[in-house]
Design an enzyme around this catalytic site. Structure first.
Site, PDB file in Angstrom:
ATOM      1  N   SER A 142      -7.922   1.586  -4.957  1.00  0.00           N
ATOM      2  CA  SER A 142      -7.658   2.201  -6.268  1.00  0.00           C
ATOM      3  C   SER A 142      -8.491   1.451  -7.299  1.00  0.00           C
ATOM      4  O   SER A 142      -8.184   0.307  -7.634  1.00  0.00           O
ATOM      5  CB  SER A 142      -6.183   2.066  -6.641  1.00  0.00           C
ATOM      6  OG  SER A 142      -5.375   2.666  -5.673  1.00  0.00           O
ATOM      7  N   LYS A 148      -5.631   9.283  -8.975  1.00  0.00           N
ATOM      8  CA  LYS A 148      -4.789   8.113  -8.682  1.00  0.00           C
ATOM      9  C   LYS A 148      -4.297   7.450  -9.978  1.00  0.00           C
ATOM     10  O   LYS A 148      -3.149   7.014 -10.076  1.00  0.00           O
ATOM     11  CB  LYS A 148      -5.584   7.112  -7.831  1.00  0.00           C
ATOM     12  CG  LYS A 148      -4.913   5.777  -7.603  1.00  0.00           C
ATOM     13  CD  LYS A 148      -3.670   5.860  -6.728  1.00  0.00           C
ATOM     14  CE  LYS A 148      -3.010   4.484  -6.585  1.00  0.00           C
ATOM     15  NZ  LYS A 148      -1.780   4.517  -5.814  1.00  0.00           N
ATOM     16  N   LYS A 181      -3.645  -3.871 -13.055  1.00  0.00           N
ATOM     17  CA  LYS A 181      -5.038  -3.465 -12.807  1.00  0.00           C
ATOM     18  C   LYS A 181      -5.194  -1.943 -12.969  1.00  0.00           C
ATOM     19  O   LYS A 181      -6.109  -1.464 -13.639  1.00  0.00           O
ATOM     20  CB  LYS A 181      -5.413  -3.932 -11.386  1.00  0.00           C
ATOM     21  CG  LYS A 181      -6.733  -3.517 -10.853  1.00  0.00           C
ATOM     22  CD  LYS A 181      -6.687  -2.307  -9.952  1.00  0.00           C
ATOM     23  CE  LYS A 181      -5.804  -2.426  -8.748  1.00  0.00           C
ATOM     24  NZ  LYS A 181      -5.844  -1.271  -7.856  1.00  0.00           N
TER      25      LYS A 181
HETATM   26  P1  NAD Z   1      -3.842  -6.629  -0.851  1.00  0.00           P
HETATM   27  O1  NAD Z   1      -4.154  -7.596  -1.923  1.00  0.00           O
HETATM   28  O2  NAD Z   1      -2.611  -6.827  -0.017  1.00  0.00           O
HETATM   29  O3  NAD Z   1      -5.087  -6.492   0.163  1.00  0.00           O
HETATM   30  C1  NAD Z   1      -6.433  -6.532  -0.211  1.00  0.00           C
HETATM   31  C2  NAD Z   1      -7.219  -7.191   0.911  1.00  0.00           C
HETATM   32  O4  NAD Z   1      -8.611  -7.222   0.560  1.00  0.00           O
HETATM   33  C3  NAD Z   1      -6.802  -8.650   1.145  1.00  0.00           C
HETATM   34  O5  NAD Z   1      -6.497  -8.845   2.506  1.00  0.00           O
HETATM   35  C4  NAD Z   1      -8.029  -9.445   0.709  1.00  0.00           C
HETATM   36  O6  NAD Z   1      -8.200 -10.649   1.423  1.00  0.00           O
HETATM   37  C5  NAD Z   1      -9.147  -8.445   0.996  1.00  0.00           C
HETATM   38  N1  NAD Z   1     -10.363  -8.757   0.269  1.00  0.00           N
HETATM   39  C6  NAD Z   1     -10.510  -9.057  -1.049  1.00  0.00           C
HETATM   40  N2  NAD Z   1     -11.804  -9.299  -1.342  1.00  0.00           N
HETATM   41  C7  NAD Z   1     -12.493  -9.137  -0.188  1.00  0.00           C
HETATM   42  C8  NAD Z   1     -13.867  -9.245   0.157  1.00  0.00           C
HETATM   43  N3  NAD Z   1     -14.791  -9.568  -0.751  1.00  0.00           N
HETATM   44  N4  NAD Z   1     -14.220  -9.018   1.448  1.00  0.00           N
HETATM   45  C9  NAD Z   1     -13.294  -8.682   2.382  1.00  0.00           C
HETATM   46  N5  NAD Z   1     -11.976  -8.572   2.116  1.00  0.00           N
HETATM   47  C10 NAD Z   1     -11.578  -8.793   0.848  1.00  0.00           C
HETATM   48  O7  NAD Z   1      -3.797  -5.201  -1.559  1.00  0.00           O
HETATM   49  P2  NAD Z   1      -3.117  -3.860  -1.002  1.00  0.00           P
HETATM   50  O8  NAD Z   1      -1.708  -3.798  -1.485  1.00  0.00           O
HETATM   51  O9  NAD Z   1      -3.426  -3.685   0.447  1.00  0.00           O
HETATM   52  O10 NAD Z   1      -3.913  -2.780  -1.892  1.00  0.00           O
HETATM   53  C11 NAD Z   1      -5.246  -2.387  -1.598  1.00  0.00           C
HETATM   54  C12 NAD Z   1      -5.622  -1.254  -2.534  1.00  0.00           C
HETATM   55  O11 NAD Z   1      -4.721  -0.154  -2.325  1.00  0.00           O
HETATM   56  C13 NAD Z   1      -5.508  -1.634  -4.026  1.00  0.00           C
HETATM   57  O12 NAD Z   1      -6.521  -1.030  -4.748  1.00  0.00           O
HETATM   58  C14 NAD Z   1      -4.141  -1.090  -4.413  1.00  0.00           C
HETATM   59  O13 NAD Z   1      -4.069  -0.795  -5.796  1.00  0.00           O
HETATM   60  C15 NAD Z   1      -4.072   0.162  -3.538  1.00  0.00           C
HETATM   61  N6  NAD Z   1      -2.718   0.615  -3.216  1.00  0.00           N
HETATM   62  C16 NAD Z   1      -1.751  -0.265  -2.853  1.00  0.00           C
HETATM   63  C17 NAD Z   1      -0.458   0.206  -2.586  1.00  0.00           C
HETATM   64  C18 NAD Z   1       0.665  -0.730  -2.209  1.00  0.00           C
HETATM   65  O14 NAD Z   1       1.828  -0.295  -2.237  1.00  0.00           O
HETATM   66  N7  NAD Z   1       0.391  -1.972  -1.845  1.00  0.00           N
HETATM   67  C19 NAD Z   1      -0.163   1.574  -2.682  1.00  0.00           C
HETATM   68  C20 NAD Z   1      -1.199   2.444  -3.015  1.00  0.00           C
HETATM   69  C21 NAD Z   1      -2.467   1.964  -3.274  1.00  0.00           C
END
Ligand code: NAD
Length: 295
Positions: free
Chosen positions: A95, A170, A238
Site C-alpha cells: 500500500s 486502497k 503512513k
Molecule cells: P510488515 O512490516 O509486517 O512487513 C514488511 C516486510 O518488508 C518486512 O518483513 C520487512 O523486513 C520487509 N522489507 C522492508 N524493506 C525491505 C527491503 N528493502 N528489502 C526486502 N524486504 C524488505 O508489513 P505488513 O503488515 O506485511 O504490510 C505490508 C504492506 O501491506 C504495507 O504496505 C501495508 O500497509 C499493507 N497491508 C497490511 C495489512 C495488515 O493488516 N498488516 C493489511 C492490508 C495491507
C-alpha cells in the site's frame, strides 16, 4: 509457475504460503533473515537479494511497508529491475502513494517490464485464508494474464483503472477503516460513560445500519484490551499521510481524515505505534479517563 516474492512480513508470509499451497515454486527475499528462513522451512527457496529474485523469476510480487521501500527494492542498487528480464511482470501489492506506483511503472517501462499495482485489504486473517480483496491498477490484458495468481491470494480481484488506481482505491479504503474505528471508539465511549454495558451495545447494534466489518473485527479486540497487530498504527499513519498528500494533489479536502490522523499521531507518541489500529480507542480512553472493556 515460478514466482518471486519480496517482503515477508505479517502479510507476505501467509501470501507466500498460499502460493506454495497452490503448487507454485516461490523464490523469496527479505532484509530480515529469520523471515526468509521460516519461509524456506515451509518450502520456499531463498534468494540473496531482490536483484537475485529478479534474475530467477519472470513474475515477481512485492509486499513492502511503503513507497521508499518499494523504490529501493525495485529501482535501487541490487534491486529487482537490475535483475529482471525484458517482458517480465512486476506486481507491487504494497500500500503506497499512487504517484510512487506511477514512478515505479515509468522505470519498469524503461526496462521493458510490465507492472501492476495491486494493494490488498482484509488484513492478516484474510491473507491466511486467501480471501483478500485485491484492488488492481494497470493494463487489462496483463490483469487477465495474472488473474489466476492473484486469485490464489484473494477472493475479490478487481481492476480499478490504470497503474496507481489500485492504490487510490486502497487509500479510499483506509480512510473508511480509520474513520470507522474512530466512530466506533467515540460511540462506545459515550455509551460506556452513560453506564451501558459495551457488550450489550455491540450485540444490539452490530446487525443494524451502524454495523460493519470494522465493528465486528475491532470491537471484540477493544473489549478484551487486545491490541496485538493485525494492522499497525504506524502503517495506518503512513496510509493517511499518503491519502492527505494525494488529496492535496488532486484537490480533494479530507477534513475527517486529518482529524483521525492527529489521533493516530497522538497514540503513536503515547507508545502505541506498533499496536493494532483498534488502539485508536486509547485516544478516547485518555480523553475521557475511562476504559471501554468487558465487565
Ligand atoms: P510488515 O512490516 O509486517 O512487513 C514488511 C516486510 O518488508 C518486512 O518483513 C520487512 O523486513 C520487509 N522489507 C522492508 N524493506 C525491505 C527491503 N528493502 N528489502 C526486502 N524486504 C524488505 O508489513 P505488513 O503488515 O506485511 O504490510 C505490508 C504492506 O501491506 C504495507 O504496505 C501495508 O500497509 C499493507 N497491508 C497490511 C495489512 C495488515 O493488516 N498488516 C493489511 C492490508 C495491507
Amino acid at each position: 509457475m515460478r514466482i518471486g516474492f519480496v517482503g515477508l512480513g505479517i502479510m507476505g508470509k501467509p501470501m507466500v504460503r498460499n502460493l506454495l499451497k497452490a503448487g507454485h515454486e516461490v523464490i523469496v527475499y527479505d532484509v530480515v533473515t529469520p523471515n526468509v528462513e521460516l519461509m524456506v522451512k515451509e518450502g520456499a527457496i531463498a534468494a540473496s537479494s531482490s536483484k537475485a529474485v529478479g534474475e530467477q523469476c519472470s513474475l515477481v510480487i512485492t509486499m513492502l511497508p511503503n513507497g521508499p521501500h518499494v523504490l529501493s527494492v525495485c529501482i535501487g542498487e541490487n534491486g529487482l529491475l537490475a535483475g529482471m528480464k525484458p517482458g517480465s511482470i512486476l506486481i507491487d501489492m504494497s500500500s503506497i502513494a499512487p504517484l510512487v506506483s506511477q514512478q515505479v511503472e515509468k522505470a519498469c517501462v524503461e526496462h521493458s517490464i510490465r507492472m501492476l499495482d495491486a494493494p490488498v485489504s482484509g488484513g492478516e486473517p484474510k491473507a491466511i485464508d486467501g480471501t483478500l480483496s485485491i484492488m488492481v491498477g494497470g493494463d487489462e490484458e496483463l490483469f487477465k494474464e495474472v488473474y489466476d495468481v492473484l486469485n490464489v491470494m484473494g477472493s475479490s480481484v478487481v481492476l480499478c483503472g490504470k497503474v496507481g488506481a489500485g492504490n487510490t482505491t486502497k487509500l479510499a479504503n483506509q480512510i473508511i477503516v480509520a474513520l470507522n474505528i474512530a466512530a466506533v471508539s467515540e460511540a462506545f465511549m459515550l455509551s460506556t460513560k452513560a453506564g451501558v454495558d459495551p457488550e450489550k451495545v455491540f450485540a444490539a447494534i452490530r446487525g443494524g445500519l451502524a454495523g460493519s466489518t470494522v465493528m465486528n473485527a475491532k470491537v471484540p479486540m477493544i473489549l478484551e484490551g487486545n491490541f496485538k497487530p493485525g494492522f499497525k498504527n504506524v502503517l495506518h499513519i503512513k496510509d493517511l499521510d499518503n491519502a492527505i498528500e494525494t488529496g492535496h494533489s488532486v484537490g480533494a479536502p479530507l477534513p475527517l481524515t486529518v482529524a483521525v490522523m492527529e489521533m493516530l499521531q497522538n497514540i503513536n507518541l503515547d507508545g502505541h505505534g506498533q499496536d493494532d489500529h483498534s488502539a485508536i480507542v486509547t485516544y478516547y480512553e485518555k480523553l475521557a479517563n475511562t476504559m471501554i472493556r468487558k465487565s
